[in-house]
Scaffold this active site. Structure first.
Site, PDB file in Angstrom:
ATOM      1  N   CYS A 190      21.570  68.339  23.018  1.00 19.08           N
ATOM      2  CA  CYS A 190      22.547  68.292  24.235  1.00 19.08           C
ATOM      3  C   CYS A 190      23.550  69.250  24.140  1.00 19.08           C
ATOM      4  CB  CYS A 190      23.072  66.626  23.374  1.00 19.08           C
ATOM      5  SG  CYS A 190      24.381  65.979  24.901  1.00 19.08           S
ATOM      6  N   CYS A 191      24.149  69.749  22.837  1.00 19.84           N
ATOM      7  CA  CYS A 191      24.785  71.291  22.948  1.00 19.84           C
ATOM      8  C   CYS A 191      23.852  72.124  23.932  1.00 19.84           C
ATOM      9  CB  CYS A 191      25.438  71.810  21.898  1.00 19.84           C
ATOM     10  SG  CYS A 191      26.707  70.947  21.899  1.00 19.84           S
ATOM     11  N   CYS A 273      33.553  67.641  23.584  1.00 16.97           N
ATOM     12  CA  CYS A 273      33.476  65.836  24.818  1.00 16.97           C
ATOM     13  C   CYS A 273      33.839  64.665  23.517  1.00 16.97           C
ATOM     14  CB  CYS A 273      31.636  66.433  24.562  1.00 16.97           C
ATOM     15  SG  CYS A 273      31.241  67.515  25.028  1.00 16.97           S
ATOM     16  N   CYS A 276      31.130  62.800  20.967  1.00 22.67           N
ATOM     17  CA  CYS A 276      31.145  63.441  19.987  1.00 22.67           C
ATOM     18  C   CYS A 276      32.117  64.293  19.070  1.00 22.67           C
ATOM     19  CB  CYS A 276      30.594  64.727  20.014  1.00 22.67           C
ATOM     20  SG  CYS A 276      28.745  64.508  21.155  1.00 22.67           S
ATOM     21  N   CYS A 299      29.139  73.963  18.048  1.00 21.93           N
ATOM     22  CA  CYS A 299      27.848  73.398  19.088  1.00 21.93           C
ATOM     23  C   CYS A 299      27.105  75.190  19.589  1.00 21.93           C
ATOM     24  CB  CYS A 299      29.296  72.946  20.432  1.00 21.93           C
ATOM     25  SG  CYS A 299      29.460  74.916  21.055  1.00 21.93           S
TER      26      CYS A 299
END
Length: 305
Positions: A190-191, A273, A276, A299
């Site tokens: 995702c990062c 985010c 997270c 990240c």
């Protein structure tokens, strides 16, 4: 608090892009193919078919300063020069480091910010030293509203308009593509998709960028030089706050009334985010609230791999 979707990017009116940056990051293709997750083998095959210009993850092999006009390459001589510069700046103030960076690399010097206390401190300094410096934020679509509100506070206080850099898909498209929120199952991926891939595009064509990391934040950052070559993004990385402590940062924020994220007053020392990030508990490391439950504290923007 609802998760915020992407919005139209606002470009810094004082910044005139070079030819290599003439296409906005947020530009969408005329037609969009159907969304489907590619297997690692397919990604590697597609990269090989595309030729040597991209790697297996679709990232250009010539990026950052190598894609600039004129390009800046990490020759042995240049790396030795950066090492000497970094050593000579070890005892310099952050303001002196930033002035050196502007004198050395502007107008191909930029800054990425997540609007953390360190980043807000550097923005405050740049407003006095070189307010024309382009500054951007990686808008993943998952950031806290309190974080995004700081963009307007920066504009009001300093007259600096931070530019948003967006992923190629909205949050809805991204989650549809991956069968739901990817941060729940694979936060590294995702990062990579929402931040690192975007930064690779945003960093293309620059010679140097400023980061707001401190050496005392984590093991990954403990050996960060003041000035060095960023192998991942292929440009010069300058960390004016490397030698500062958390106390140094907050002392300046208090003294100069620098705007900061109100979530810091609610137990969030490090903010990423929304999904997270959690408050930290007494005695925990300041980055313990990031990706809680995973063996992950970065990240990937400030790691060598």
């Amino acid at each position: 608090m609802p998760i915020r979707l992407n919005e139209t990017a606002v470009v810094n009116p004082t910044y005139v892009p070079s030819e290599s940056e003439s296409t906005p990051v947020s530009a969408e293709p005329a037609s969009r193919p159907s969304l489907r997750v590619l297997t690692p083998a397919e990604i590697a095959h597609n990269a090989a078919a595309a030729g040597p210009d991209v790697d297996a993850q679709g990232i250009p092999t010539k990026r950052g300063a190598l894609a600039a006009d004129p390009p800046l390459a990490p020759t042995d001589e240049f790396l030795a020069e950066l090492k000497r510069d970094s050593d000579s700046l070890e005892s310099a103030t952050p303001q002196e480091v930033l002035k050196w960076a502007v004198d050395r690399f502007a107008p191909k010097f930029t800054m990425a910010t997540a609007f953390g206390p360190e980043g807000m401190t550097i923005i405050h300094m740049l407003a006095e030293i070189a307010p024309e410096t382009p500054i951007f934020n990686l808008e993943t679509g998952y950031q806290f509203r309190e974080t995004l509100d700081l963009r307007e506070k920066v504009k009001e206080r300093y007259g600096i308009e931070v530019q948003y850099k967006y992923p190629s898909t909205t949050v809805e498209e991204f989650e549809t593509l991956h069968g739901g929120p990817l941060y729940k199952t694979d936060p590294n991926r995702c990062c990579f998709e929402r931040k690192l891939r975007v930064l690779h595009r945003a960093a293309s064509g620059w010679h140097a960028w400023a980061s707001a990391i401190r050496r005392d934040q984590s093991e990954d950052r403990a050996k960060a030089p003041i000035v060095g070559w960023d192998k991942k993004f292929q440009l010069v990385k300058i960390s004016p706050l490397a030698n500062w402590t958390k106390k140094d940062v907050w002392s300046l924020i208090s003294k100069e009334s620098i705007p900061y994220n109100p979530l810091h007053d609610q137990g969030y020392p490090s903010i990423g985010c929304q999904a997270c990030t959690r408050p930290v508990q007494l005695g925990e490391d300041e980055r313990a609230g990031r990706w809680s439950g995973f063996q992950k504290t970065e990240c990937g923007l400030h790691t060598s791999e």
